[in-house]
Write a protein that holds these residues in place. Structure first.
Motif, PDB file in Angstrom:
ATOM      1  N   CYS A 120       0.780  -1.233   0.000  1.00 55.20           N
ATOM      2  CA  CYS A 120       0.000   0.000   0.000  1.00 55.20           C
ATOM      3  C   CYS A 120       0.812   1.283   0.000  1.00 55.20           C
ATOM      4  CB  CYS A 120      -0.968   0.007   1.189  1.00 55.20           C
ATOM      5  SG  CYS A 120      -0.143   0.087   2.806  1.00 55.20           S
ATOM      6  N   VAL A 121       2.033   1.274   0.536  1.00 54.78           N
ATOM      7  CA  VAL A 121       2.756   2.534   0.690  1.00 54.78           C
ATOM      8  C   VAL A 121       4.255   2.342   0.467  1.00 54.78           C
ATOM      9  CG1 VAL A 121       3.033   2.230   3.185  1.00 54.78           C
ATOM     10  CG2 VAL A 121       3.096   4.532   2.207  1.00 54.78           C
ATOM     11  N   LYS A 122       4.854   3.383  -0.076  1.00 55.14           N
ATOM     12  CA  LYS A 122       6.306   3.412  -0.221  1.00 55.14           C
ATOM     13  C   LYS A 122       6.813   4.668   0.473  1.00 55.14           C
ATOM     14  CE  LYS A 122      10.093   3.474  -3.571  1.00 55.14           C
ATOM     15  NZ  LYS A 122      10.448   3.490  -5.013  1.00 55.14           N
ATOM     16  N   ILE A 123       7.754   4.502   1.383  1.00 53.55           N
ATOM     17  CA  ILE A 123       8.258   5.628   2.165  1.00 53.55           C
ATOM     18  C   ILE A 123       9.731   5.852   1.848  1.00 53.55           C
ATOM     19  CG2 ILE A 123       8.698   6.484   4.510  1.00 53.55           C
ATOM     20  CD1 ILE A 123       6.293   4.859   5.435  1.00 53.55           C
ATOM     21  N   SER A 124      10.070   7.092   1.566  1.00 55.29           N
ATOM     22  CA  SER A 124      11.460   7.462   1.286  1.00 55.29           C
ATOM     23  C   SER A 124      11.865   8.616   2.203  1.00 55.29           C
ATOM     24  CB  SER A 124      11.608   7.879  -0.177  1.00 55.29           C
ATOM     25  OG  SER A 124      11.191   6.847  -1.044  1.00 55.29           O
ATOM     26  N   PRO A 125      12.970   8.479   2.922  1.00 54.58           N
ATOM     27  CA  PRO A 125      13.904   7.350   2.972  1.00 54.58           C
ATOM     28  C   PRO A 125      13.295   6.137   3.671  1.00 54.58           C
ATOM     29  CG  PRO A 125      14.461   8.963   4.653  1.00 54.58           C
ATOM     30  CD  PRO A 125      13.376   9.580   3.838  1.00 54.58           C
ATOM     31  N   GLU A 126      13.874   4.995   3.445  1.00 52.40           N
ATOM     32  CA  GLU A 126      13.305   3.761   3.977  1.00 52.40           C
ATOM     33  C   GLU A 126      13.688   3.495   5.435  1.00 52.40           C
ATOM     34  OE1 GLU A 126      14.495   0.621   1.406  1.00 52.40           O
ATOM     35  OE2 GLU A 126      13.234   1.280  -0.260  1.00 52.40           O
ATOM     36  N   LYS A 127      14.872   3.987   5.841  1.00 56.82           N
ATOM     37  CA  LYS A 127      15.355   3.633   7.185  1.00 56.82           C
ATOM     38  C   LYS A 127      15.732   4.823   8.060  1.00 56.82           C
ATOM     39  CE  LYS A 127      17.168  -0.877   5.762  1.00 56.82           C
ATOM     40  NZ  LYS A 127      18.388  -1.744   5.689  1.00 56.82           N
ATOM     41  N   THR A 128      16.427   5.825   7.487  1.00 55.46           N
ATOM     42  CA  THR A 128      16.977   6.907   8.304  1.00 55.46           C
ATOM     43  C   THR A 128      16.616   8.272   7.740  1.00 55.46           C
ATOM     44  OG1 THR A 128      18.854   5.501   8.896  1.00 55.46           O
ATOM     45  CG2 THR A 128      19.076   7.863   9.322  1.00 55.46           C
ATOM     46  N   VAL A 129      16.088   9.136   8.604  1.00 53.75           N
ATOM     47  CA  VAL A 129      15.799  10.525   8.239  1.00 53.75           C
ATOM     48  C   VAL A 129      17.050  11.350   8.533  1.00 53.75           C
ATOM     49  CG1 VAL A 129      14.330  12.526   8.684  1.00 53.75           C
ATOM     50  CG2 VAL A 129      13.368  10.221   8.826  1.00 53.75           C
ATOM     51  N   ILE A 130      17.617  11.957   7.493  1.00 50.15           N
ATOM     52  CA  ILE A 130      18.855  12.727   7.647  1.00 50.15           C
ATOM     53  C   ILE A 130      18.528  14.218   7.666  1.00 50.15           C
ATOM     54  CG2 ILE A 130      21.109  13.256   6.661  1.00 50.15           C
ATOM     55  CD1 ILE A 130      21.108  10.492   5.389  1.00 50.15           C
ATOM     56  N   PHE A 131      18.888  14.875   8.752  1.00 50.10           N
ATOM     57  CA  PHE A 131      18.607  16.303   8.917  1.00 50.10           C
ATOM     58  C   PHE A 131      19.772  17.132   8.397  1.00 50.10           C
ATOM     59  CE2 PHE A 131      15.587  14.469  11.797  1.00 50.10           C
ATOM     60  CZ  PHE A 131      14.517  15.352  11.787  1.00 50.10           C
ATOM     61  N   SER A 132      19.432  18.186   7.664  1.00 49.67           N
ATOM     62  CA  SER A 132      20.426  19.125   7.158  1.00 49.67           C
ATOM     63  C   SER A 132      20.051  20.535   7.599  1.00 49.67           C
ATOM     64  CB  SER A 132      20.512  19.049   5.628  1.00 49.67           C
ATOM     65  OG  SER A 132      19.251  19.355   5.054  1.00 49.67           O
ATOM     66  N   SER A 133      20.960  21.479   7.379  1.00 57.60           N
ATOM     67  CA  SER A 133      20.724  22.851   7.834  1.00 57.60           C
ATOM     68  C   SER A 133      19.756  23.576   6.906  1.00 57.60           C
ATOM     69  CB  SER A 133      22.047  23.612   7.885  1.00 57.60           C
ATOM     70  OG  SER A 133      21.826  24.974   8.198  1.00 57.60           O
ATOM     71  N   THR A 134      18.919  24.441   7.491  1.00 52.55           N
ATOM     72  CA  THR A 134      18.009  25.268   6.697  1.00 52.55           C
ATOM     73  C   THR A 134      18.608  26.639   6.427  1.00 52.55           C
ATOM     74  OG1 THR A 134      16.942  26.226   8.637  1.00 52.55           O
ATOM     75  CG2 THR A 134      16.013  24.179   7.782  1.00 52.55           C
TER      76      THR A 134
ATOM     77  N   ASN B 248      23.215  18.290  22.387  1.00 53.41           N
ATOM     78  CA  ASN B 248      22.436  18.302  23.629  1.00 53.41           C
ATOM     79  C   ASN B 248      21.028  17.769  23.404  1.00 53.41           C
ATOM     80  OD1 ASN B 248      24.614  19.398  24.954  1.00 53.41           O
ATOM     81  ND2 ASN B 248      23.923  21.515  24.652  1.00 53.41           N
ATOM     82  N   ASN B 249      20.465  18.033  22.237  1.00 53.79           N
ATOM     83  CA  ASN B 249      19.101  17.609  21.950  1.00 53.79           C
ATOM     84  C   ASN B 249      19.016  16.159  21.466  1.00 53.79           C
ATOM     85  OD1 ASN B 249      17.624  19.987  22.610  1.00 53.79           O
ATOM     86  ND2 ASN B 249      18.392  20.942  20.758  1.00 53.79           N
ATOM     87  N   ASN B 250      20.185  15.556  21.192  1.00 51.69           N
ATOM     88  CA  ASN B 250      20.220  14.121  20.846  1.00 51.69           C
ATOM     89  C   ASN B 250      19.266  13.764  19.706  1.00 51.69           C
ATOM     90  OD1 ASN B 250      22.111  13.519  22.921  1.00 51.69           O
ATOM     91  ND2 ASN B 250      20.454  13.472  24.422  1.00 51.69           N
ATOM     92  N   ILE B 251      19.349  14.519  18.634  1.00 55.04           N
ATOM     93  CA  ILE B 251      18.484  14.226  17.481  1.00 55.04           C
ATOM     94  C   ILE B 251      18.731  12.825  16.958  1.00 55.04           C
ATOM     95  CG2 ILE B 251      18.050  14.832  15.060  1.00 55.04           C
ATOM     96  CD1 ILE B 251      18.323  17.712  15.804  1.00 55.04           C
ATOM     97  N   ALA B 252      19.979  12.428  16.931  1.00 54.50           N
ATOM     98  CA  ALA B 252      20.321  11.115  16.378  1.00 54.50           C
ATOM     99  C   ALA B 252      19.697   9.962  17.157  1.00 54.50           C
ATOM    100  CB  ALA B 252      21.841  10.945  16.324  1.00 54.50           C
ATOM    101  N   SER B 253      19.267  10.222  18.391  1.00 54.18           N
ATOM    102  CA  SER B 253      18.676   9.149  19.194  1.00 54.18           C
ATOM    103  C   SER B 253      17.153   9.090  19.051  1.00 54.18           C
ATOM    104  CB  SER B 253      19.044   9.338  20.676  1.00 54.18           C
ATOM    105  OG  SER B 253      18.444  10.528  21.189  1.00 54.18           O
TER     106      SER B 253
END
Length: 212
Positions: free
Chosen positions: A12-26, A89-94
């Motif tokens: 029913c659904v395809k999600i991209s990215p499949e495993k990891t959301v990578i944050f970049s600077s705005t 400090n905000n531990n985004i990666a966790s």
């Protein structure tokens, strides 16, 4: 349609990215990431995005309906308090995101009732995505901090200039209003003088006729 986990995702659904959301600077002292949700079924697809730390992220849209064979781009940004120098400090990666999906025969559901659907039904599919921060963001932490520390002074300077300009505009408006009133008074005085002169000139004519 009742099974959960990742079993129904391929159907029913395809999600991209499949495993990891990578944050970049705005470029505005916060981070962003995009998640593409594609409805690959012939049914309508409702989805809801949940995170392990809702106060840290702004998700738009976090709940929506996707038509058959259509897609929706979900934009995730960190909140304003999460500046570049506080990333560790905000531990985004966790953190993690969970995307629950429900297939439906119809899209006749009010937007404000979409969230409640997931409380009453088991999702057709459920996908968990981990989080990661682009390495280039961590490398630019020092420069980001220096830019951030200068920003309040720049904003204050702009606010002061705006306040001065605003005060000048108000002063000019008051002066213009005063001049308009003065012109109006002068015009009234001229009219009164002309009327007075006209009346007395007429009175003089009457006197001359009377004497004759």
């Amino acid at each position: 349609d009742g099974h959960g986990g990742h079993d129904g995702q391929a159907e029913c659904v395809k999600i991209s990215p499949e495993k990891t959301v990578i944050f970049s600077s705005t470029g505005y002292n916060n981070l962003k990431a995009d998640v593409l949700i594609q409805n690959v079924s012939s049914l309508f697809l409702a989805f809801k995005v949940k995170s392990t730390c809702p106060s840290l992220f702004l998700v738009r849209p976090h709940t929506a309906m996707v038509a058959p064979r259509q897609e929706v781009l979900v934009r995730i940004t960190t909140t304003a308090t999460n500046h570049g120098h506080n990333i560790k400090n905000n531990n985004i990666a966790s953190q993690q995101f969970q995307i629950n999906c429900l297939t439906m025969q119809t899209n006749l559901v009010e937007p404000n009732r979409l969230s409640s659907l997931f409380s009453n039904s088991s999702p057709t599919s459920s996908t968990v995505l981990s989080c990661s921060v682009d390495p280039s963001v961590a490398h630019s932490t020092h420069s980001t901090h220096s830019i951030t520390s200068d920003t309040p002074g720049v904003v204050t300077n702009i606010q002061n200039r705006t306040r001065v300009l605003s005060d000048r505009v108000v002063f000019l408006e008051e002066k213009l209003h005063y001049l308009q009133q003065m012109l109006l008074v002068q015009a009234i005085l001229v009219l009164v003088f002309l009327a007075y002169k006209w009346i007395w000139s007429g009175h003089g004519v009457l006197l001359e006729e009377t004497e004759i």
